[in-house]
Design a protein around this motif. Sequence first.
Motif, short mmCIF file in Angstrom:
data_model
loop_
_atom_site.label_atom_id
_atom_site.label_comp_id
_atom_site.label_asym_id
_atom_site.label_seq_id
_atom_site.Cartn_x
_atom_site.Cartn_y
_atom_site.Cartn_z
N LEU A 1 0.75 -1.30 -0.21
CA LEU A 1 0.06 0.08 0.14
C LEU A 1 0.99 1.27 0.18
CD1 LEU A 1 -2.95 1.17 0.14
CD2 LEU A 1 -2.71 1.27 2.59
N SER B 1 -8.63 5.11 -4.57
CA SER B 1 -8.38 3.58 -4.29
C SER B 1 -7.45 3.38 -2.81
CB SER B 1 -8.13 2.58 -5.33
OG SER B 1 -7.69 1.41 -4.51
N ALA B 2 -6.25 3.95 -2.95
CA ALA B 2 -5.48 4.08 -1.76
C ALA B 2 -5.69 4.64 -0.57
CB ALA B 2 -3.97 4.62 -2.62
N ASN C 1 -3.96 -2.20 -4.87
CA ASN C 1 -3.50 -1.07 -5.01
C ASN C 1 -2.02 -0.97 -5.60
OD1 ASN C 1 -5.32 1.35 -3.75
ND2 ASN C 1 -5.50 -0.39 -2.21
#
Length: 503
Positions: free
Chosen positions: A264, A318-319, A352
């Motif tokens: 991530l 998204s992250a 991610n």
Amino acid sequence: MEKTSQASGLQSLFPDKSSLSHPDFSHLGEEEKLIAKTIDMFVKDQVLPNNKNLEAHDYQTSKELFAAAGELGLLGVEVPEAFDGLEMSKKTSGLVAEKMGYGASFSVAFNIHSGVGTLPYVYFGTEVQKKRYLPKLASGEWVGAYALTEPNAGSDALAASTTAKIDETTGNWIINGEKQWITNAHIANVYVVFAKTEAGITAFIVEREFPGVSIGAEEKKLGIKGSSTATLILDDVKVGPQQVLGAVGKGHHIALNILNLARLKLAFANIGASKQALETAVKYAKERKQFNKALTAFPMIQEKLADMAISIYGAACSAYYTASVLDQLDGSSTEEQLIGSLARYAMDCSINKVYASETLHDCVDETLQIHGGYGYMQDYDVERQYRDARINRLFEGTNEINRLTIAKSFLKRYHQTEQAVVNPADIHGGRKDQFIQFSTYLLQVMMKALPVEKKENMDEKQMYLRVLSDVVKEIYIMKAAYLDAEQGGRGHCFQATESRCNL
Ligand SMILES: Cc1cc2nc3c(=O)[nH]c(=O)nc-3n(C[C@H](O)[C@H](O)[C@H](O)COP(=O)(O)OP(=O)(O)OC[C@H]3O[C@@H](n4cnc5c(N)ncnc54)[C@H](O)[C@@H]3O)c2cc1C
């Protein structure tokens, strides 16, 4: 089979407002804006002007940059306050990684230090270990590294041949082996080393000054030339039992779960580097004239810029969504509970990693294309950006390995979830999320057709898993972007792609 409490079946595996107590997940507070500004200045004034020195392996410059980053508090963002850190959220740490993503090779050194080089102590260290290592790592007095890979243990990372044998009379461990391609190898003071014991893989804390520790020559690399990459050689290195991190024989849990968080973090850094590429492309396209027009006047160039912005927006939504969900995990008290919590989000972290690293790949490629032949010349920064980007699809698990993680984690969660899902009758043109609903419905249909129900012979089913991982990834990104857009795109994801790229 255990069922999850969420009732919405397949849809509950994707970004969802109900999984956030504060759904405005991409909005930055005043403190976060200040941090972002501080890093912008640090990168512009201290990191980038030193990149040539870093590329010449001037280790003193690296160490000074670490000390400066420590002084600004950037190294201790995820370190508890009790150990001189700032103890901030995963979202803030993501923002730090994103902003540092503009910092060329130093971004890699920084991410390894503050991620896999620090987090194992935060999550798995004893009080004594935390007290000894975390304040030094948070201040930049010491640099951290993580040593898992070996010449014959790459993607198959747990096939380590480095051994740790216990001397029954003294209780000390003797470690022997070689760890390959270790980032920060030459500048690190402490390494998290994974070695095979009779009880299984075990994590050890090995200090640079321990007798028997030495470092091989710097590797000559395609890109990220300013980060140190070398072999960590362990020759009869004697360590006491206090240097064991976590439980003996359970090192694989540390290795894999810390890698989830690192993936991530890498995604955030890749988002920063993608934005840097887009800004580079816009600046050049506005300045360069052909046929008496700026390149920005040509629709084929505009399309490239638009595609870059779309992917960056998806990657950022998204992250920040995933980071916000991780921020809401219950404080896990035992090692077992912590591992369970982190493992549950393996799919999200891998999505991610894959999406952001491939966004970066596309962004640097198109930025170079927009530069034409000039982009091939070292006088232009895009040449470095292009070379530096390539590593991201390889390390922290190759994208093939991460795709397998996405598919396998998805299957596991899918089988644990109520499967009553999208009703095609509910999908209609009036729904704002009709494309997401339709995609989810198609995934539901696909799940019935894919021969992946049984776990046997998964290697032979890789082509199905690859397709499944890409479908799952795309829906995940769409839903995260939809959640952000639902809030009127007020969040950081939107603003940041817009702010410096005025056409
Ligand atoms: C610059 C750099 C820095 C690094 N830093 C670190 C570090 O700090 N610490 C550390 O421990 N490691 C580090 N690594 C190692 C890195 O994590 C590994 O290179 C990576 O995990 C891949 O292993 P490998 O290179 O041996 O490739 P291999 O495992 O040999 O893979 C080769 C190819 O086969 C594919 N492949 C392998 N297995 C499968 C499968 N089951 N199914 C489908 N395809 C498969 C891969 O995706 C890849 O395309 C670094 C590497 C580099 C290059």
